[in-house]
Scaffold this active site. Structure first.
Site, PDB file in Angstrom:
ATOM      1  CG  ASP A 144     -47.043  22.542  34.940  1.00  0.00           C
ATOM      2  OD1 ASP A 144     -46.055  22.993  34.328  1.00  0.00           O
ATOM      3  OD2 ASP A 144     -48.138  22.346  34.399  1.00  0.00           O
ATOM      4  CB  SER A 175     -44.679  22.128  31.624  1.00  0.00           C
ATOM      5  OG  SER A 175     -46.037  22.514  31.600  1.00  0.00           O
ATOM      6  NE  ARG A 194     -42.922  26.902  30.103  1.00  0.00           N
ATOM      7  CZ  ARG A 194     -43.621  25.896  29.540  1.00  0.00           C
ATOM      8  NH1 ARG A 194     -44.505  25.239  30.269  1.00  0.00           N
ATOM      9  NH2 ARG A 194     -43.433  25.561  28.293  1.00  0.00           N
ATOM     10  CG  HIS A 253     -49.035  17.177  25.936  1.00  0.00           C
ATOM     11  ND1 HIS A 253     -49.823  18.034  26.672  1.00  0.00           N
ATOM     12  CD2 HIS A 253     -47.986  17.925  25.490  1.00  0.00           C
ATOM     13  CE1 HIS A 253     -49.274  19.228  26.694  1.00  0.00           C
ATOM     14  NE2 HIS A 253     -48.163  19.195  25.977  1.00  0.00           N
ATOM     15  CE  LYS A 274     -49.997  20.261  31.751  1.00  0.00           C
ATOM     16  NZ  LYS A 274     -48.841  21.152  31.635  1.00  0.00           N
TER      17      LYS A 274
END
Length: 436
Positions: free
Chosen positions: A162, A184, A169, A83, A188
Site C-alpha cells: 500500500d 488502502s 495514487r 481514520h 493499514k
C-alpha cells in the site's frame, strides 16, 4: 497464464480480476516485476472501471499480507483506531488520539502523508521538532502499552504494498476511487492489531467524496469489508463544505490541535473531535453511550490529562514535548501577509478546495511523490462562515516562505471567500452514522 500486461488490459476493458490475479499483481509490483508506470496504468483502469466487493476484499487482503500483521495482545484493553478520508484543515487525529488514550482506550494509529489537496497527519506531526514517525513495530507496541497512544507511518513491515501504491495514487489523479480507498485504509488498519475502527468519511467540496451518496457508498463499503475481517467498525459522515477549523498547513494545524487539548480551539474542530471520541470510547468499552462518553472526554481535557498524554507520546517518539505548552516552538513562516476583503458583508462560504490547493502551492503539500513539504507555510482563516467583515478587514493570513509566494496566493485565497448580505447557516457537522 496471462501476462501482467494482459491483466492490466483485462481491467482496462472492464473485466473482473480474480483473487489469485490480484495477489499476483501485488506480489509482482512489490518485487519490481511490475513497474510503477504499469501499476499507474492499472490504477487508472480501476479508477474508471471500478472493482466489485470480491475484488476489493482480495485487494485489501493482498496488500495487508504484503507485510506483517502486528500483535498487540500485550497491550491490555480493546485497541481502537480512527481514520479520516481526508479534508482541508483536518487535524483531528492529532488531538483525538491522546484524548481517547487519556480516557483509558489504547490508540495505535498508523497514519499517512498528504494526498492531493488534503494534508497528512504525518506531515503535521513532523512539524514538531524531532518527532519520529518512522518507529519500528516493537517501539510502536511499547509506546501504545506505556503511554496509551502512538502515531507512526507505515513501516517496511506494515502493508508495504500500500505504501508504494499510496504514493502513486497521489500523483496520478487516482485518489478518488472507492475500491482503492477501501483497500488502502483497511490494509493499514487491519495490520495494526486493532480491535475496532472508527471512520470519519468527509463529505463536500473539500473532501474526496463530493456528494452524500458517494460518501455513504464509501463508508458502507469500509464498514462492510472491515466487519467481514472481524473488526468492530462504524463511520461518521462529516461535513467538508468549508475548511475544518481556522488553519490549513502543517505547523499551524498542529498548533490548533494542541489548542483543543487545552480546552480551546474552533468550535467545529472541537465538535468533530468529541463526536469521533464518543465513537471510540464506545468501541473501546469505556462508555456505553455517547451521553456517557462526552463527559469523560471533556473531563480529560479540563484536567489536563489529554495534554499530558500528548506530551508523553511526543517525548516517547523523540520529539520536543515542550510544544504542548509552548506552541511558539513550532516552525513559523518568515512572511505573513493579510488578505483583505474587497467588499463588506457576511461570509457565506469558504471554498475548501481552493484553500487546500493554495496551501499546496505554498509548499504545504506535494505535487510529486518525492517532494518534501514545508512545515511552516499555510493559510490561517481570519473569518469563517457566518462572520461579518468590513471592506479592508482581513479574510485570511498567508504564512509563506517568501513574499512573492504570498502575493501569488493572495488572489486565489480571496476568491475562495464568498460574501453575502445576511448570515449563512452552517450545515450540521455530523451528517450520518453508519454501522454494520
Amino acid at each position: 497464464m496471462q501476462t501482467l500486461v494482459e491483466l492490466v488490459a483485462k481491467k482496462r476493458d472492464g473485466g473482473r480480476l480474480s483473487e489469485d490475479e490480484i495477489a499476483r499483481i501485488i506480489r509482482a509490483h512489490s518485487d519490481g516485476e511490475l513497474a510503477d508506470y504499469q501499476m499507474a496504468a492499472l490504477l487508472m483502469a480501476i479508477f474508471f472501471r471500478g472493482m466489485d466487493d470480491a475484488e476489493t476484499v482480495a485487494l485489501t487482503r493482498a496488500m495487508l499480507h504484503s507485510g506483517d500483521v502486528l500483535d498487540l495482545s500485550s497491550v491490555p484493553g480493546r485497541k481502537v483506531d480512527k481514520h479520516s478520508t481526508g479534508g482541508v484543515g483536518d487535524k483531528v487525529s492529532i488531538c483525538l488520539a491522546p484524548l481517547v488514550a487519556a480516557c483509558g482506550v489504547p490508540v495505535p494509529m498508523v497514519s499517512g502523508r498528504g494526498l492531493g489537496h488534503t494534508g497528512g497527519t504525518l506531515d503535521k506531526l513532523e512539524a514538531i521538532p524531532g518527532f519520529d514517525v518512522a518507529l519500528d513495530v516493537d517501539a510502536f507496541a511499547r509506546i501504545v502499552r506505556e503511554v496509551g497512544a502512538c502515531m507512526i507511518g507505515q513501516t517496511a513491515r506494515i502493508a508495504p504494498a500500500d505504501k508504494r501504491i499510496y504514493a502513486l495514487r497521489d500523483v496520478t489523479a487516482t485518489v478518488e476511487s472507492i475500491p482503492l480507498i477501501v483497500a488502502s485504509i483497511l490494509s493499514k488498519k487491519l495490520a495494526e492489531g486493532i480491535d475496532a475502527l472508527v471512520l470519519d468519511v468527509k463529505v463536500g467540496r473539500g473532501a474526496f467524496m463530493k456528494t452524500l451518496d458517494d460518501a455513504r457508498a464509501l463508508a458502507t463499503a469500509l464498514v462492510r469489508v472491515g466487519t467481514a475481517a472481524g473488526k468492530r467498525v462504524s463511520a461518521l459522515l462529516t461535513d467538508m463544505s468549508a475548511p475544518l477549523g481556522r488553519t490549513v498547513g502543517n505547523a499551524i494545524e498542529t498548533r490548533e490541535a494542541i489548542e483543543v487539548l487545552h480546552g480551546r480551539g474552533p468550535g467545529d474542530l472541537v465538535a468533530c473531535t468529541l463526536a469521533l471520541g464518543e465513537e471510540m470510547l464506545i468501541a473501546g468499552g469505556a462508555a456505553a453511550s455517547a451521553a456517557e462518553a462526552r463527559p469523560k472526554l471533556e473531563a480529560a481535557i479540563a484536567s489536563g490529562a489529554a495534554a499530558e498524554v500528548f506530551a508523553r507520546m511526543i517525548a516517547a517518539q523523540k520529539g520536543d514535548p515542550a510544544v504542548v505548552h509552548d506552541a511558539g516552538r513550532l516552525p513559523r513562516a518568515p512572511v505573513v501577509v493579510e488578505v483583505a476583503a474587497q467588499d463588506e458583508g457576511y461570509v457565506a462560504a469558504v471554498d475548501p478546495l481552493e484553500i487546500g490547493l493554495s496551501a499546496v502551492a505554498l509548499g504545504a503539500g506535494r505535487t510529486r511523490a518525492d517532494q518534501r513539504v514545508d512545515p511552516a507555510v499555510g493559510i490561517e482563516l481570519a473569518a469563517v462562515r457566518g462572520d461579518r467583515v468590513d471592506r479592508g478587514a482581513p479574510l485570511a493570513r498567508i504564512h509563506a516562505r517568501r513574499a512573492d509566494d504570498a502575493r501569488a496566493a493572495a488572489d486565489r485565497v480571496r476568491a475562495a471567500f464568498r460574501l453575502g448580505p445576511t448570515p449563512a447557516e452552517a450545515p450540521a457537522l455530523v451528517l450520518e452514522r453508519i454501522e454494520a
